[in-house]
Design a protein around this motif. Structure first.
Motif, PDB file in Angstrom:
ATOM      1  N   ALA A 163     -22.391  40.204  12.411  1.00 54.70           N
ATOM      2  CA  ALA A 163     -21.679  38.934  12.596  1.00 54.70           C
ATOM      3  C   ALA A 163     -20.932  38.545  11.323  1.00 54.70           C
ATOM      4  O   ALA A 163     -19.797  38.071  11.378  1.00 54.70           O
ATOM      5  CB  ALA A 163     -22.651  37.831  12.995  1.00 54.70           C
ATOM      6  N   ARG A 164     -21.550  38.764  10.171  1.00 59.28           N
ATOM      7  CA  ARG A 164     -20.883  38.441   8.898  1.00 59.28           C
ATOM      8  C   ARG A 164     -19.656  39.331   8.695  1.00 59.28           C
ATOM      9  O   ARG A 164     -18.612  38.873   8.260  1.00 59.28           O
ATOM     10  CB  ARG A 164     -21.841  38.607   7.733  1.00 59.28           C
ATOM     11  CG  ARG A 164     -22.905  37.551   7.670  1.00 59.28           C
ATOM     12  CD  ARG A 164     -23.792  37.781   6.447  1.00 59.28           C
ATOM     13  NE  ARG A 164     -24.975  36.994   6.481  1.00 59.28           N
ATOM     14  CZ  ARG A 164     -25.075  35.761   5.988  1.00 59.28           C
ATOM     15  NH1 ARG A 164     -24.038  35.203   5.414  1.00 59.28           N
ATOM     16  NH2 ARG A 164     -26.196  35.099   6.066  1.00 59.28           N
ATOM     17  N   LEU A 165     -19.809  40.602   9.011  1.00 58.24           N
ATOM     18  CA  LEU A 165     -18.682  41.521   8.862  1.00 58.24           C
ATOM     19  C   LEU A 165     -17.557  41.177   9.835  1.00 58.24           C
ATOM     20  O   LEU A 165     -16.378  41.275   9.493  1.00 58.24           O
ATOM     21  CB  LEU A 165     -19.146  42.960   9.047  1.00 58.24           C
ATOM     22  CG  LEU A 165     -20.111  43.483   7.989  1.00 58.24           C
ATOM     23  CD1 LEU A 165     -20.596  44.878   8.348  1.00 58.24           C
ATOM     24  CD2 LEU A 165     -19.465  43.480   6.619  1.00 58.24           C
ATOM     25  N   ALA A 166     -17.916  40.753  11.027  1.00 61.18           N
ATOM     26  CA  ALA A 166     -16.901  40.353  12.008  1.00 61.18           C
ATOM     27  C   ALA A 166     -16.162  39.107  11.523  1.00 61.18           C
ATOM     28  O   ALA A 166     -14.931  39.028  11.627  1.00 61.18           O
ATOM     29  CB  ALA A 166     -17.550  40.089  13.362  1.00 61.18           C
ATOM     30  N   HIS A 167     -16.884  38.140  10.981  1.00 57.40           N
ATOM     31  CA  HIS A 167     -16.241  36.943  10.436  1.00 57.40           C
ATOM     32  C   HIS A 167     -15.325  37.313   9.266  1.00 57.40           C
ATOM     33  O   HIS A 167     -14.227  36.765   9.130  1.00 57.40           O
ATOM     34  CB  HIS A 167     -17.273  35.916   9.968  1.00 57.40           C
ATOM     35  CG  HIS A 167     -17.958  35.195  11.080  1.00 57.40           C
ATOM     36  ND1 HIS A 167     -17.293  34.397  11.985  1.00 57.40           N
ATOM     37  CD2 HIS A 167     -19.260  35.144  11.434  1.00 57.40           C
ATOM     38  CE1 HIS A 167     -18.150  33.890  12.844  1.00 57.40           C
ATOM     39  NE2 HIS A 167     -19.353  34.340  12.537  1.00 57.40           N
ATOM     40  N   GLU A 225     -13.481  27.126   3.493  1.00 61.57           N
ATOM     41  CA  GLU A 225     -14.921  26.897   3.337  1.00 61.57           C
ATOM     42  C   GLU A 225     -15.686  27.250   4.614  1.00 61.57           C
ATOM     43  O   GLU A 225     -16.805  27.762   4.548  1.00 61.57           O
ATOM     44  CB  GLU A 225     -15.193  25.450   2.964  1.00 61.57           C
ATOM     45  CG  GLU A 225     -14.835  25.123   1.537  1.00 61.57           C
ATOM     46  CD  GLU A 225     -15.252  23.734   1.150  1.00 61.57           C
ATOM     47  OE1 GLU A 225     -16.469  23.502   1.042  1.00 61.57           O
ATOM     48  OE2 GLU A 225     -14.372  22.874   0.979  1.00 61.57           O
ATOM     49  N   LYS A 226     -15.087  26.971   5.756  1.00 56.61           N
ATOM     50  CA  LYS A 226     -15.736  27.284   7.028  1.00 56.61           C
ATOM     51  C   LYS A 226     -16.046  28.780   7.116  1.00 56.61           C
ATOM     52  O   LYS A 226     -17.166  29.181   7.443  1.00 56.61           O
ATOM     53  CB  LYS A 226     -14.839  26.837   8.190  1.00 56.61           C
ATOM     54  CG  LYS A 226     -15.396  27.163   9.560  1.00 56.61           C
ATOM     55  CD  LYS A 226     -14.480  26.669  10.663  1.00 56.61           C
ATOM     56  CE  LYS A 226     -13.360  27.652  10.862  1.00 56.61           C
ATOM     57  NZ  LYS A 226     -12.524  27.372  12.028  1.00 56.61           N
ATOM     58  N   TYR A 227     -15.075  29.601   6.791  1.00 56.34           N
ATOM     59  CA  TYR A 227     -15.282  31.050   6.865  1.00 56.34           C
ATOM     60  C   TYR A 227     -16.155  31.557   5.717  1.00 56.34           C
ATOM     61  O   TYR A 227     -16.970  32.455   5.905  1.00 56.34           O
ATOM     62  CB  TYR A 227     -13.951  31.788   6.901  1.00 56.34           C
ATOM     63  CG  TYR A 227     -13.256  31.640   8.214  1.00 56.34           C
ATOM     64  CD1 TYR A 227     -13.705  32.320   9.345  1.00 56.34           C
ATOM     65  CD2 TYR A 227     -12.167  30.785   8.355  1.00 56.34           C
ATOM     66  CE1 TYR A 227     -13.091  32.165  10.570  1.00 56.34           C
ATOM     67  CE2 TYR A 227     -11.544  30.612   9.579  1.00 56.34           C
ATOM     68  CZ  TYR A 227     -12.007  31.314  10.669  1.00 56.34           C
ATOM     69  OH  TYR A 227     -11.405  31.150  11.896  1.00 56.34           O
ATOM     70  N   ALA A 228     -16.001  30.987   4.537  1.00 60.20           N
ATOM     71  CA  ALA A 228     -16.821  31.415   3.386  1.00 60.20           C
ATOM     72  C   ALA A 228     -18.298  31.182   3.674  1.00 60.20           C
ATOM     73  O   ALA A 228     -19.157  31.992   3.332  1.00 60.20           O
ATOM     74  CB  ALA A 228     -16.394  30.675   2.133  1.00 60.20           C
TER      75      ALA A 228
END
Length: 161
Positions: free
Chosen positions: A56-60, A153-156
């Motif tokens: 999920a982190r890699l997809a984001h 910030e949302k994505y970070a």
């Protein structure tokens, strides 16, 4: 080992995307440069290897990267071009509060702001960024945050925290 491969892969992709070429010379140079970067920088930039294994982190990260280099950058470039031709400028430095706490998340936000045309982070202090902005429409920290850094910030947070 996976952290070195992940860092090398990201460095290689960035190199190829920004060089804009996939000739054998560029591919070989990209592999060499990314391997060197991976060996030298991974111990400093990858602290929690388990986060790299979360899809999920890699997809984001992939989604954010593609959105940033296409949509966000394009809009910012067009805004700066419009302001240059119309001379509709109101430069200033605004104080923007930070919601993300991790070092890597803060680095991503600061880099995204600085790499976006029309804004540059000039200082960081006490959970605030001080941003030089080409058109300050509000000096209110919360309004400035919504316009300058909220999306970053949302994505970070999704990627690193």
């Amino acid at each position: 080992m996976i952290k070195y491969l992940a860092t090398g892969l990201v460095a290689f992709l960035i190199y190829i995307i920004f060089s804009g070429n996939i000739t054998p010379y560029d591919l070989a140079t990209g592999v060499i440069v990314s391997a060197i970067c991976s060996l030298l920088l991974t111990p400093y930039i990858v602290r929690n290897e388990s986060k790299l294994k979360q899809p999920a982190r890699l997809a984001h990260l992939a989604y954010y990267f593609l959105k940033y280099i296409t949509i966000i950058e394009f809009k910012a470039h067009m805004d700066v071009v419009k302001r240059i031709f119309t001379m509709d400028l109101k430069p200033g430095i605004v104080r923007i509060p930070l919601k993300c706490k991790g070092d890597m998340a803060r680095l991503l936000v600061a880099s995204s702001i600085t790499n976006t045309p029309g804004t540059v982070v000039v200082d960081e202090s006490d959970d605030y960024f001080y941003v030089n902005w080409i058109y300050v429409f509000s000096v209110s920290p919360e309004e400035a945050r919504k316009s300058v850094s909220e999306e970053f910030e949302k994505y970070a947070t999704k990627i690193f925290e």
